[in-house]
Every structure is written in C-alpha cells, then in structure tokens.
Design a protein around this motif. Structure first.
Motif, PDB file in Angstrom:
ATOM      1  N   ASP A   1       1.112  11.160   1.369  1.00 45.42           N
ATOM      2  CA  ASP A   1       0.845  10.560   2.677  1.00 45.42           C
ATOM      3  C   ASP A   1       2.209  10.259   3.291  1.00 45.42           C
ATOM      4  OD1 ASP A   1       0.418   8.724   4.801  1.00 45.42           O
ATOM      5  OD2 ASP A   1      -1.392   7.942   3.844  1.00 45.42           O
ATOM      6  N   MET A   2       2.537  10.918   4.387  1.00 43.13           N
ATOM      7  CA  MET A   2       3.870  10.780   4.969  1.00 43.13           C
ATOM      8  C   MET A   2       4.176   9.366   5.464  1.00 43.13           C
ATOM      9  SD  MET A   2       5.014  13.631   4.248  1.00 43.13           S
ATOM     10  CE  MET A   2       6.566  13.790   5.069  1.00 43.13           C
ATOM     11  N   LEU A   3       3.150   8.581   5.825  1.00 48.29           N
ATOM     12  CA  LEU A   3       3.380   7.201   6.271  1.00 48.29           C
ATOM     13  C   LEU A   3       3.356   6.202   5.112  1.00 48.29           C
ATOM     14  CD1 LEU A   3       1.412   7.061   9.629  1.00 48.29           C
ATOM     15  CD2 LEU A   3       3.885   7.277   9.258  1.00 48.29           C
ATOM     16  N   LEU A   4       2.816   6.621   3.984  1.00 46.17           N
ATOM     17  CA  LEU A   4       2.762   5.772   2.797  1.00 46.17           C
ATOM     18  C   LEU A   4       3.302   6.573   1.612  1.00 46.17           C
ATOM     19  CD1 LEU A   4      -0.813   4.299   3.359  1.00 46.17           C
ATOM     20  CD2 LEU A   4       1.369   3.099   3.718  1.00 46.17           C
ATOM     21  N   PRO A   5       4.605   6.895   1.651  1.00 46.14           N
ATOM     22  CA  PRO A   5       5.159   7.743   0.600  1.00 46.14           C
ATOM     23  C   PRO A   5       5.283   7.005  -0.730  1.00 46.14           C
ATOM     24  CG  PRO A   5       6.906   6.970   2.031  1.00 46.14           C
ATOM     25  CD  PRO A   5       5.607   6.496   2.637  1.00 46.14           C
TER      26      PRO A   5
ATOM     27  N   CYS B   1       8.625   4.240 -10.926  1.00 45.49           N
ATOM     28  CA  CYS B   1       7.866   4.732  -9.780  1.00 45.49           C
ATOM     29  C   CYS B   1       7.854   3.644  -8.705  1.00 45.49           C
ATOM     30  CB  CYS B   1       6.449   5.039 -10.248  1.00 45.49           C
ATOM     31  SG  CYS B   1       5.435   5.877  -9.055  1.00 45.49           S
ATOM     32  N   ILE B   2       7.833   4.050  -7.445  1.00 50.47           N
ATOM     33  CA  ILE B   2       7.805   3.100  -6.333  1.00 50.47           C
ATOM     34  C   ILE B   2       7.120   3.762  -5.146  1.00 50.47           C
ATOM     35  CG2 ILE B   2      10.070   3.787  -5.397  1.00 50.47           C
ATOM     36  CD1 ILE B   2      10.497   0.706  -4.871  1.00 50.47           C
ATOM     37  N   GLY B   3       6.486   2.960  -4.321  1.00 46.69           N
ATOM     38  CA  GLY B   3       5.882   3.547  -3.136  1.00 46.69           C
ATOM     39  C   GLY B   3       5.118   2.546  -2.314  1.00 46.69           C
ATOM     40  N   LEU B   4       4.586   3.046  -1.233  1.00 48.14           N
ATOM     41  CA  LEU B   4       3.773   2.250  -0.325  1.00 48.14           C
ATOM     42  C   LEU B   4       2.315   2.680  -0.468  1.00 48.14           C
ATOM     43  CD1 LEU B   4       5.997   2.434   2.886  1.00 48.14           C
ATOM     44  CD2 LEU B   4       5.899   0.580   1.201  1.00 48.14           C
TER      45      LEU B   4
ATOM     46  N   ALA C   1      15.807   1.010  -0.743  1.00 49.25           N
ATOM     47  CA  ALA C   1      15.753   2.355  -0.169  1.00 49.25           C
ATOM     48  C   ALA C   1      14.385   2.627   0.468  1.00 49.25           C
ATOM     49  CB  ALA C   1      16.054   3.394  -1.256  1.00 49.25           C
ATOM     50  N   VAL C   2      13.311   2.222  -0.198  1.00 48.85           N
ATOM     51  CA  VAL C   2      11.972   2.458   0.345  1.00 48.85           C
ATOM     52  C   VAL C   2      11.719   1.586   1.569  1.00 48.85           C
ATOM     53  CG1 VAL C   2       9.492   2.257  -0.140  1.00 48.85           C
ATOM     54  CG2 VAL C   2      11.009   3.358  -1.793  1.00 48.85           C
TER      55      VAL C   2
END
Length: 195
Positions: free
Chosen positions: A55-59, A76-79, A108-109
């Motif tokens: 998901d480009m808005l929740l990478p 691992c990390i993400g939105l 960074a995120v």
C-alpha cells in the motif's frame, strides 16, 4: 519503495526472505509485544506477511543492515490503519535490541509518512513494554493520555496499551532538521503535543 538512513536500508519484503524473516520473528519475546503476529509464528505466517500487496500510503519495510558480508534483516517497520488512523508499528530482533535501530528506522518512516501527506501518526505499546514507549518519545511522539485495551494475537489476550501521537506541520515546512531529501536520519517534522 526504499529508504536509506545512516546505518539502515528499509526495503519491501520478498518471498526469498521467508527463512531469514521467520528465524528472527520466531521469538516469543518479540511476538508478545505485537498485536497482529500470532504465536507460535509459522512459515505460513511469514509467507502470508511477505506476499501481502503493498500500500503506497501505508508502506511497510524490512529493516536491513548493510555490512561487509552482505545485508541482513534485523526487524520490520511500517504504517497500518488502526481505528481509522495511520499507526506506526515495528519490531527488532532480540539480538539487535538496545542499539538504536528502532529509533533510526522510525525517524526514516516518519519522514516518509510526512512526505506522503500524513498529518498525524499514532503509535502504542503494551504497558509491560516501556522500552517501546521510549522509542516513540525519542522520535517525537507524545502520550495522548489514553490507555486502551488492545488484543495481542501473540498473547491470545487483550492487554492495556498506552497511546502516543505525532502531528506534522506543513510538508514543505521542514525547518532546520531536514536534510535535502527529507528522508535522512534527522526527523523531518515538527512534533506537536497530541491532544
């Protein structure tokens, strides 16, 4: 989508990462601090996670550390969406705890999230995992004052969780903390106290 920070390289997960990914997350001390990872964590769980459509808005990214002998996965990390808001989630493999990797990856995120147009990001941690709260505060999150019950698949139980949030000013208003790319290791944001 890829993001480079001072010591880390954040990249998507690929099917060929399954064995290395599973070896790192197959640790109850890691999984018990996550809401969506089951315990025990299986190869099928790893495959499903790595095969999920981006998901480009929740990478979301594997946190990797480049070195002289190649690049290894360390977490691992993400939105994701949580209760209708963008939520920052992450984990670091136990052998890499206490080295500042979670904070560096989170900065960074968050810079990327701001560039993608997010105005507010929430994060939380189970109350018996205060180290995660320290990471959130280090990167600009502030407690919202809310303590919520969140279900942990790894614990198979609901547990109390402290909520934090960070709000961004205008994406073009970087201030002095930004590098030229807006995605460097310095936080490209002006944190505000959450309401």
């Amino acid at each position: 989508m890829f993001v480079r920070s001072e010591r880390l390289f954040l990249r998507p997960g690929w099917p060929e990462d399954q064995d290395e990914f599973l070896a790192l997350i197959d640790d109850e001390s890691v999984v018990r601090n996550l809401t969506r990872a089951p315990w025990p964590y299986t190869g099928e769980d790893a495959r499903r996670f790595l095969d999920a459509a981006p998901d480009m808005l929740l990478p979301r990214f594997l946190i990797t550390q480049p070195g002289a002998h190649g690049t290894r996965i360390i977490g691992c990390i993400g939105l994701s969406l949580l209760d209708g808001e963008a939520n920052l989630g992450y984990w670091i493999a136990r052998d890499h705890w206490g080295q500042g990797f979670a904070s560096e990856a989170a900065r960074a995120v968050l810079s990327l999230a701001r560039a993608l147009g997010h105005k507010r990001i929430v994060g939380s941690h189970f109350v018996d995992n205060p180290a995660s709260g320290r990471v959130l505060e280090k990167v600009g999150f502030r407690p919202t004052g809310r303590v919520l019950e969140r279900y942990s698949e790894g614990r198979a139980a609901s547990c109390l969780s402290r909520e934090y949030a960070v709000e961004f000013d205008s994406p073009s208003d970087c201030g002095d903390d930004c590098d030229n790319s807006g995605l460097g290791s310095a936080p490209a944001m002006a944190p505000k106290r959450a309401a």
